[in-house]
Design an enzyme around this catalytic site. Structure first.
Site, PDB file in Angstrom:
ATOM      1  N   HIS A   1       0.806  -1.068  -0.027  1.00 21.23           N
ATOM      2  CA  HIS A   1      -0.101  -0.119  -0.041  1.00 21.23           C
ATOM      3  C   HIS A   1       1.016   1.252   0.230  1.00 21.23           C
ATOM      4  O   HIS A   1       1.663   1.507   0.782  1.00 21.23           O
ATOM      5  CB  HIS A   1      -0.859   0.032   0.891  1.00 21.23           C
ATOM      6  N   CYS A   2       0.422   2.011  -1.079  1.00 22.16           N
ATOM      7  CA  CYS A   2       1.854   3.651  -1.023  1.00 22.16           C
ATOM      8  C   CYS A   2       1.090   4.770  -0.962  1.00 22.16           C
ATOM      9  O   CYS A   2      -0.373   4.721  -1.330  1.00 22.16           O
ATOM     10  CB  CYS A   2       1.738   3.475  -2.717  1.00 22.16           C
ATOM     11  N   PRO A   3       1.449   5.074   0.508  1.00 18.27           N
ATOM     12  CA  PRO A   3       0.870   6.600   1.262  1.00 18.27           C
ATOM     13  C   PRO A   3       0.605   7.482   0.076  1.00 18.27           C
ATOM     14  O   PRO A   3       0.245   8.185   0.138  1.00 18.27           O
ATOM     15  CB  PRO A   3       1.659   6.371   2.451  1.00 18.27           C
TER      16      PRO A   3
END
Length: 264
Positions: A127-129
């Site tokens: 999951h890429c912020p």
């Protein structure tokens, strides 16, 4: 949403700063040589467009009726384009799939539940912020393309910002610093972005060549379908060429259970 606005604003701000100062891009535009300035603006727009596509698209959420539950005959109706993938989907023993403890769906192999997105994601990478979205089966290749375009833009912008600084003073000079402070800050920000983009691009290119993911690479000891494999073995590795071909060119979901030793 704030991060997406920040990405667009940062790209537009740095682009504007490079044309407001006497950089190579501005000098070329003033001389009527528009090819390089237009290419640079086009790359900025492409990187922003790719960012929003990767950020807003479905990364491969597992739905109530995932594809892997369809019979092989239904999958074959899609035509000859999926022959390579379907070839190892036929005559495969059923593998017991894990049921997600959050959304209660049966997870296809290599899927993982993301608490931020509240969905299970097929071929979950991370999951890429920064994009406020998961990187998974459907958007991973576009994420890599975005990193490549972004790296080209950042390196080009670094060169342009450095060209606008002019001759460096022999000793510290407040007038020179005031005149070039904005370009100097742009160069430093771009330098950090270039290092991050280069490291991410290199790591994801390596993962694609090995047919593995960030989650599998970093948390192998926690993943049930990898714990039983030898330490250096990747059950999904089909060779560098086929791995890269499948990563960048395959357009259909893969039933990874068919490549796992437990399915043989």
């Amino acid at each position: 949403m704030r991060l997406r606005a920040a990405q667009a604003g940062l790209s537009a701000g740095i682009g504007a700063a490079l044309f407001l100062h006497p950089t190579d891009l501005r000098l070329q535009a003033e001389e009527g040589s528009l090819l390089a300035p237009l290419c640079f603006v086009g790359l900025i727009l492409s990187s922003v467009a790719l960012y929003f596509v990767v950020s807003l698209m479905d990364p491969g959420f597992v739905r109530s009726h995932p594809e892997h539950t369809k019979p092989a005959s239904a999958l074959q109706e899609s035509g000859s384009k999926g022959q390579e993938i379907l070839a190892f989907q036929q005559d495969v023993p059923e593998v017991r799939l894990r049921r997600c403890g959050y959304c209660l769906l049966k997870q296809p192999m290599r899927a993982k539940h993301c608490r931020e997105c509240r969905h299970c994601v097929r071929r979950y990478d991370h999951h890429c912020p920064w994009i406020e979205n998961c990187v998974g089966e459907r958007n991973h290749r576009l994420f890599v393309l975005y990193l490549a375009v972004q790296l080209v833009v950042v390196v080009w912008a670094m060169e342009a910002s450095w060209s606008g600084l002019g001759p460096l003073p022999a000793s510290f000079s407040w007038p020179w610093l005031r005149q070039n402070l904005l370009l100097l800050l742009c160069f430093l920000v771009l330098l950090v972005c270039a290092v991050v983009a280069a490291l991410l691009l290199a790591s994801h290119a390596y993962l694609a060549a090995c047919n593995t993911t960030t989650w599998e690479f970093m948390s192998r000891h926690r993943i049930s379908y990898l714990r039983g494999c030898p330490e250096e073995e990747n059950p999904f590795d089909r060779g560098v060429f086929r791995n890269l071909w499948g990563f960048f060119c395959a357009r259909r979901s893969v039933r990874w259970e068919a490549l796992h030793p437990s399915a043989v």
